[in-house]
Motif scaffolding. Structure first.
Motif, mmCIF file in Angstrom:
data_model
loop_
_atom_site.group_PDB
_atom_site.id
_atom_site.type_symbol
_atom_site.label_atom_id
_atom_site.label_comp_id
_atom_site.label_asym_id
_atom_site.label_seq_id
_atom_site.Cartn_x
_atom_site.Cartn_y
_atom_site.Cartn_z
ATOM 1 N N VAL A 263 0.983 -1.310 0.140
ATOM 2 C CA VAL A 263 -0.073 0.053 0.001
ATOM 3 C C VAL A 263 0.903 1.242 -0.063
ATOM 4 O O VAL A 263 0.621 2.324 -0.952
ATOM 5 N N SER A 264 1.865 1.070 0.873
ATOM 6 C CA SER A 264 2.854 2.296 1.004
ATOM 7 C C SER A 264 3.583 2.527 -0.407
ATOM 8 O O SER A 264 3.758 3.799 -1.076
ATOM 9 N N LYS A 269 4.059 5.792 -5.613
ATOM 10 C CA LYS A 269 3.930 5.571 -7.021
ATOM 11 C C LYS A 269 3.185 6.771 -7.647
ATOM 12 O O LYS A 269 3.449 7.358 -8.309
ATOM 13 N N SER A 270 1.837 7.070 -6.776
ATOM 14 C CA SER A 270 1.107 8.246 -7.292
ATOM 15 C C SER A 270 1.829 9.478 -7.017
ATOM 16 O O SER A 270 1.721 10.229 -7.824
ATOM 17 N N ARG A 278 2.362 14.323 -13.929
ATOM 18 C CA ARG A 278 1.214 13.698 -14.626
ATOM 19 C C ARG A 278 -0.106 13.677 -13.677
ATOM 20 O O ARG A 278 0.413 13.789 -12.421
ATOM 21 N N THR A 279 -1.041 13.689 -14.258
ATOM 22 C CA THR A 279 -2.399 13.700 -13.581
ATOM 23 C C THR A 279 -2.415 12.182 -12.871
ATOM 24 O O THR A 279 -2.365 11.273 -13.679
ATOM 25 N N THR A 280 -2.835 12.168 -11.519
ATOM 26 C CA THR A 280 -2.845 10.889 -10.847
ATOM 27 C C THR A 280 -4.498 10.794 -10.302
ATOM 28 O O THR A 280 -5.268 11.788 -10.435
ATOM 29 N N ALA A 281 -4.556 9.715 -9.916
ATOM 30 C CA ALA A 281 -5.955 9.158 -9.147
ATOM 31 C C ALA A 281 -6.210 10.118 -8.082
ATOM 32 O O ALA A 281 -7.214 10.423 -7.770
ATOM 33 N N TRP A 282 -4.913 10.375 -7.211
ATOM 34 C CA TRP A 282 -5.105 11.135 -6.219
ATOM 35 C C TRP A 282 -5.607 12.486 -6.560
ATOM 36 O O TRP A 282 -6.650 12.913 -5.926
ATOM 37 N N GLU A 283 -5.018 13.037 -7.308
ATOM 38 C CA GLU A 283 -5.331 14.492 -7.816
ATOM 39 C C GLU A 283 -6.877 14.334 -8.332
ATOM 40 O O GLU A 283 -7.557 15.423 -7.969
ATOM 41 N N THR A 284 -7.070 13.522 -9.168
ATOM 42 C CA THR A 284 -8.591 13.402 -9.659
ATOM 43 C C THR A 284 -9.661 13.373 -8.517
ATOM 44 O O THR A 284 -10.607 13.959 -8.346
ATOM 45 N N ALA A 285 -9.260 12.444 -7.538
ATOM 46 C CA ALA A 285 -10.234 12.383 -6.352
ATOM 47 C C ALA A 285 -10.250 13.462 -5.478
ATOM 48 O O ALA A 285 -11.340 13.816 -5.065
ATOM 49 N N PRO A 302 4.740 10.010 1.118
ATOM 50 C CA PRO A 302 4.484 8.901 2.302
ATOM 51 C C PRO A 302 5.826 8.401 2.973
ATOM 52 O O PRO A 302 6.756 8.713 2.176
ATOM 53 N N LEU A 303 5.708 7.986 4.020
ATOM 54 C CA LEU A 303 6.835 7.380 4.787
ATOM 55 C C LEU A 303 7.126 6.016 4.790
ATOM 56 O O LEU A 303 6.235 5.099 4.449
ATOM 57 N N ASP A 304 8.233 5.785 4.875
ATOM 58 C CA ASP A 304 8.540 4.315 4.892
ATOM 59 C C ASP A 304 8.265 3.332 3.794
ATOM 60 O O ASP A 304 7.614 2.286 3.825
ATOM 61 N N VAL A 305 8.886 3.860 2.587
ATOM 62 C CA VAL A 305 8.379 3.461 1.412
ATOM 63 C C VAL A 305 9.560 2.403 0.823
ATOM 64 O O VAL A 305 10.590 2.597 0.786
ATOM 65 N N PRO A 306 9.254 1.025 0.711
ATOM 66 C CA PRO A 306 10.032 -0.151 0.159
ATOM 67 C C PRO A 306 10.406 0.219 -1.396
ATOM 68 O O PRO A 306 9.712 0.837 -2.267
ATOM 69 N N ASP A 307 11.621 -0.303 -1.627
ATOM 70 C CA ASP A 307 11.978 -0.138 -3.198
ATOM 71 C C ASP A 307 11.611 -1.583 -3.770
ATOM 72 O O ASP A 307 12.405 -2.788 -3.496
ATOM 73 N N LEU A 308 10.518 -1.715 -4.530
ATOM 74 C CA LEU A 308 9.833 -2.682 -5.238
ATOM 75 C C LEU A 308 10.049 -2.757 -6.585
ATOM 76 O O LEU A 308 10.086 -1.543 -7.545
ATOM 77 N N VAL A 309 10.085 -3.851 -7.267
ATOM 78 C CA VAL A 309 10.015 -4.067 -8.800
ATOM 79 C C VAL A 309 8.470 -4.103 -9.029
ATOM 80 O O VAL A 309 7.673 -4.902 -8.373
#
Length: 317
Positions: A263-264, A269-270, A278-285, A302-309
């Motif tokens: 979730v983080s 990513k947003s 870029r326009t995001t789902a957050w901005e639209t909401a 956001p805080l404590d974000v992991p680095d994922l593929v």
């Protein structure tokens, strides 16, 4: 002559042993250094898919999202359709986690006091319900976020606009203040020596103001803006200098670190997409719901974000 030859052979033998020792020591150092360097290399990045398979949602047919159902602008139902800022953020998270479409989401209606209990009892997978991040709550649930930073404000009946303008006004004996049980507002009021009555939830405080049982209520500005949008002529928001911010987060069961990290990651990513213009789902909401009442805002990092593929990110950043 024999002695000379013997000494020469002994000398050569000694030199050979010294050379061999040097070679062995050098090889040992090389091997040790190589092993050390290999050990210091960063471990390979974990993937979104890997964490999803390890999380509690791996075998779910639907993502169970705990949410309020009585907060206009944030989360409410209109003609059988879920609407609001929290609802749209929930849809974005669900889609990112692989639960695409409304048929893959199970909305679980919660009141303010049920949010932590629902997560701890396993009745929901995540909670998106104006859930402020606090150290006390973090002992019982995990948080991803924040996804919105707000402030507490005061909602009053419009007829009391001349009488309630400052924090000392809220302390007057004749002024009845309401706060929702299980909310961060209770501590806020207690610390400022403001007497209040506890209600089951913010809608109960609003109804009490409209009925004349209360003069004011204190809550998050997003909730109050929603109530004012319902009754623009009867209710008024008073900006008071409480001096605190409320960081809203997405609640996750404490034991499911993998789901919290997912979730983080998608909140981040947003956020990164918004930083790229870029326009995001957050901005639209936000624009569709809170913007007209609270003005422009940007998604907080956001805080404590992991680095994922990610699914669409196969190359290391």
């Amino acid at each position: 002559m024999a002695d000379a030859v013997g000494q020469s052979i002994a000398t050569r033998s000694s030199r050979s042993r010294q050379l061999l020792t040097t070679v062995v020591v050098t090889l040992s150092l090389i091997l040790t250094t190589a092993a050390t360097c290999e050990g210091e290399q960063e471990p390979p990045r974990r993937s979104v898919q890997e964490l999803r398979e390890l999380s509690t949602i791996s075998n779910r047919a639907k993502l169970r999202i705990g949410i309020n159902d009585a907060f206009p602008l944030m989360s409410y139902t209109e003609r059988g359709v879920r609407k609001g800022f929290d609802v749209e953020v929930g849809r974005y998270i669900a889609s990112s986690l692989g639960f695409e479409g409304e048929q893959r989401i199970e909305w679980v209606t919660l009141i303010t006091e049920e949010r932590i209990t629902a997560l701890r009892q396993g009745r929901v997978d995540i909670v998106i319900a104006s859930f402020s991040i606090t150290d006390e709550r973090a002992r019982d649930v995990s948080f991803a976020g924040p996804y919105l930073v707000t402030t507490p404000e005061v909602l009053i009946a419009a007829e009391y606009a001349d009488q309630i303008q400052t924090i000392p006004d809220l302390r007057k004996e004749e002024i009845k203040v309401c706060a929702a049980g299980g909310s961060t507002t209770e501590r806020l009021l207690t610390e400022r020596a403001i007497p209040f009555e506890e209600a089951a939830g913010p809608p109960d405080c609003r109804d009490g103001i409209l009925a004349g049982r209360y003069h004011a209520m204190v809550s998050d500005e997003t909730i109050l803006a929603g109530f004012k949008s319902q009754y623009p002529d009867q209710l008024q928001i008073v900006d008071m200098p409480f001096g605190v911010d409320e960081s809203l987060g997405i609640g996750v069961p404490l034991e499911d670190e993998h789901l919290r990290n997912l979730v983080s990651y998608f909140l981040d990513k947003s956020y990164r997409q918004s930083q790229d213009g870029r326009t995001t789902a957050w901005e639209t909401a936000y624009t569709n719901n809170l913007g007209p009442w609270l003005g422009p805002a940007e998604q907080p990092p956001p805080l404590d974000v992991p680095d994922l593929v990610d699914h669409d990110d196969k190359v290391a950043r």
